[in-house]
Design a protein around this motif. Structure first.
Motif, PDB file in Angstrom:
ATOM      1  N   MET A  53       1.059  -1.076  -0.048  1.00  0.00           N
ATOM      2  CA  MET A  53      -0.033   0.084  -0.037  1.00  0.00           C
ATOM      3  C   MET A  53       0.959   1.162   0.179  1.00  0.00           C
ATOM      4  N   ILE A  54       0.238   2.184  -0.233  1.00  0.00           N
ATOM      5  CA  ILE A  54       1.046   3.624  -0.520  1.00  0.00           C
ATOM      6  C   ILE A  54       1.537   4.154   0.772  1.00  0.00           C
ATOM      7  N   GLY A  55       1.159   3.845   1.672  1.00  0.00           N
ATOM      8  CA  GLY A  55       1.580   4.206   3.175  1.00  0.00           C
ATOM      9  C   GLY A  55       2.971   3.243   3.435  1.00  0.00           C
ATOM     10  N   ASP A  56       2.940   2.234   3.163  1.00  0.00           N
ATOM     11  CA  ASP A  56       4.116   1.258   3.316  1.00  0.00           C
ATOM     12  C   ASP A  56       5.355   1.961   2.539  1.00  0.00           C
ATOM     13  N   LYS A  57       4.925   2.229   1.221  1.00  0.00           N
ATOM     14  CA  LYS A  57       6.077   2.787   0.607  1.00  0.00           C
ATOM     15  C   LYS A  57       6.645   4.354   0.842  1.00  0.00           C
ATOM     16  N   ILE A  58       5.676   5.165   1.545  1.00  0.00           N
ATOM     17  CA  ILE A  58       6.127   6.266   1.787  1.00  0.00           C
ATOM     18  C   ILE A  58       6.914   6.107   3.168  1.00  0.00           C
TER      19      ILE A  58
ATOM     20  N   GLU B   1       1.461   6.652   6.478  1.00  0.00           N
ATOM     21  CA  GLU B   1       2.305   5.411   6.697  1.00  0.00           C
ATOM     22  C   GLU B   1       1.477   4.306   7.499  1.00  0.00           C
ATOM     23  N   THR B   2       0.628   4.450   8.015  1.00  0.00           N
ATOM     24  CA  THR B   2       0.039   3.301   8.894  1.00  0.00           C
ATOM     25  C   THR B   2      -1.371   2.975   8.030  1.00  0.00           C
ATOM     26  N   ASN B   3      -1.490   3.668   6.853  1.00  0.00           N
ATOM     27  CA  ASN B   3      -2.617   3.248   5.912  1.00  0.00           C
ATOM     28  C   ASN B   3      -4.332   3.651   6.516  1.00  0.00           C
ATOM     29  N   LYS B   4      -4.194   4.640   7.424  1.00  0.00           N
ATOM     30  CA  LYS B   4      -5.343   5.038   8.030  1.00  0.00           C
ATOM     31  C   LYS B   4      -6.138   6.004   7.264  1.00  0.00           C
TER      32      LYS B   4
ATOM     33  N   ASN C 235       4.795   6.457  -9.282  1.00  0.00           N
ATOM     34  CA  ASN C 235       4.943   5.012  -9.714  1.00  0.00           C
ATOM     35  C   ASN C 235       5.520   4.266  -8.389  1.00  0.00           C
ATOM     36  N   TYR C 236       6.622   4.675  -8.059  1.00  0.00           N
ATOM     37  CA  TYR C 236       7.346   3.878  -6.841  1.00  0.00           C
ATOM     38  C   TYR C 236       6.169   4.069  -5.717  1.00  0.00           C
ATOM     39  N   LEU C 237       5.419   5.140  -5.385  1.00  0.00           N
ATOM     40  CA  LEU C 237       4.693   5.106  -4.490  1.00  0.00           C
ATOM     41  C   LEU C 237       3.557   4.334  -4.262  1.00  0.00           C
ATOM     42  N   PHE C 238       3.114   3.902  -5.564  1.00  0.00           N
ATOM     43  CA  PHE C 238       2.121   2.998  -5.865  1.00  0.00           C
ATOM     44  C   PHE C 238       2.410   1.684  -5.931  1.00  0.00           C
ATOM     45  N   GLY C 239       3.660   1.324  -6.242  1.00  0.00           N
ATOM     46  CA  GLY C 239       4.381   0.053  -6.157  1.00  0.00           C
ATOM     47  C   GLY C 239       4.521  -0.357  -7.479  1.00  0.00           C
ATOM     48  N   TYR C 240       4.505   0.485  -8.527  1.00  0.00           N
ATOM     49  CA  TYR C 240       4.611  -0.091  -9.820  1.00  0.00           C
ATOM     50  C   TYR C 240       6.393   0.085  -9.671  1.00  0.00           C
ATOM     51  N   LYS C 241       6.508  -1.121 -10.589  1.00  0.00           N
ATOM     52  CA  LYS C 241       8.247  -1.392 -11.026  1.00  0.00           C
ATOM     53  C   LYS C 241       8.624  -1.402 -12.267  1.00  0.00           C
ATOM     54  N   PRO C 242       9.646  -0.958 -12.787  1.00  0.00           N
ATOM     55  CA  PRO C 242       9.643  -0.973 -14.355  1.00  0.00           C
ATOM     56  C   PRO C 242       9.422  -2.566 -14.767  1.00  0.00           C
ATOM     57  N   GLY C 243       8.611  -2.307 -16.041  1.00  0.00           N
ATOM     58  CA  GLY C 243       8.288  -3.775 -16.787  1.00  0.00           C
ATOM     59  C   GLY C 243       7.407  -4.254 -16.161  1.00  0.00           C
ATOM     60  N   GLN C 244       6.730  -3.865 -15.094  1.00  0.00           N
ATOM     61  CA  GLN C 244       5.441  -4.462 -14.489  1.00  0.00           C
ATOM     62  C   GLN C 244       4.187  -3.851 -14.965  1.00  0.00           C
ATOM     63  N   THR C 245       3.307  -4.651 -15.476  1.00  0.00           N
ATOM     64  CA  THR C 245       2.074  -4.001 -15.979  1.00  0.00           C
ATOM     65  C   THR C 245       1.074  -3.397 -15.122  1.00  0.00           C
ATOM     66  N   LEU C 246       0.529  -2.411 -15.352  1.00  0.00           N
ATOM     67  CA  LEU C 246      -0.564  -1.791 -14.337  1.00  0.00           C
ATOM     68  C   LEU C 246      -1.432  -2.699 -13.938  1.00  0.00           C
TER      69      LEU C 246
END
Length: 124
Positions: free
Chosen positions: A1-6, A35-38, A58-69
């Motif tokens: 989740m975005i909070g984990d990436k932040i 950060e706690t996804n509240k 993209n990083y915050l949403f967990g997207y990695k290069p080469g990975q499809t949406l």
């Protein structure tokens, strides 16, 4: 989740939540809630965070290069199937655009967001 990436990125940079608050102007409690996804940051806040955290959305949403949406969506439940289809089409076109075309696209998307928020009011 975005909070984990932040949180992950903040810690990679050796920043405390207080440091991030100073860099962004976003309150410490709000950062903690992200950060706690509240709670989830809005688009403007995501842009502020990406600058402070020296990463892209993209990083915050967990997207990695080469990975499809679609793969990202399945892991995060972030998008509807219609949005996935549209975003995958957009993704395939983005790599073909010049820098000027990308800036024009960004301006247009910003305008659409402004229009959605402001309805039929004209810009000042």
């Amino acid at each position: 989740m975005i909070g984990d990436k932040i949180k992950e990125r903040r810690e990679e940079l050796g920043l405390t939540q207080g440091d991030l608050e100073k860099l962004t102007g976003i309150g410490n409690r709000m950062i903690s809630n992200f950060e706690t996804n509240k709670s989830k940051p809005n688009d403007e806040t995501i842009m502020i965070l990406t600058k402070a955290l020296q990463c892209d959305a993209n990083y915050l949403f967990g997207y990695k290069p080469g990975q499809t949406l679609k793969a990202v969506s399945q892991s995060t439940k972030a998008f509807s199937s219609n949005k996935i289809r549209v975003l995958e089409n957009i993704q395939s076109v983005l790599n073909t655009l010049s820098d000027d075309e990308l800036l024009n696209l960004y301006d247009y998307v910003s305008f659409l967001a402004w229009k959605r928020e402001n309805g039929s009011k004209k810009p000042k």
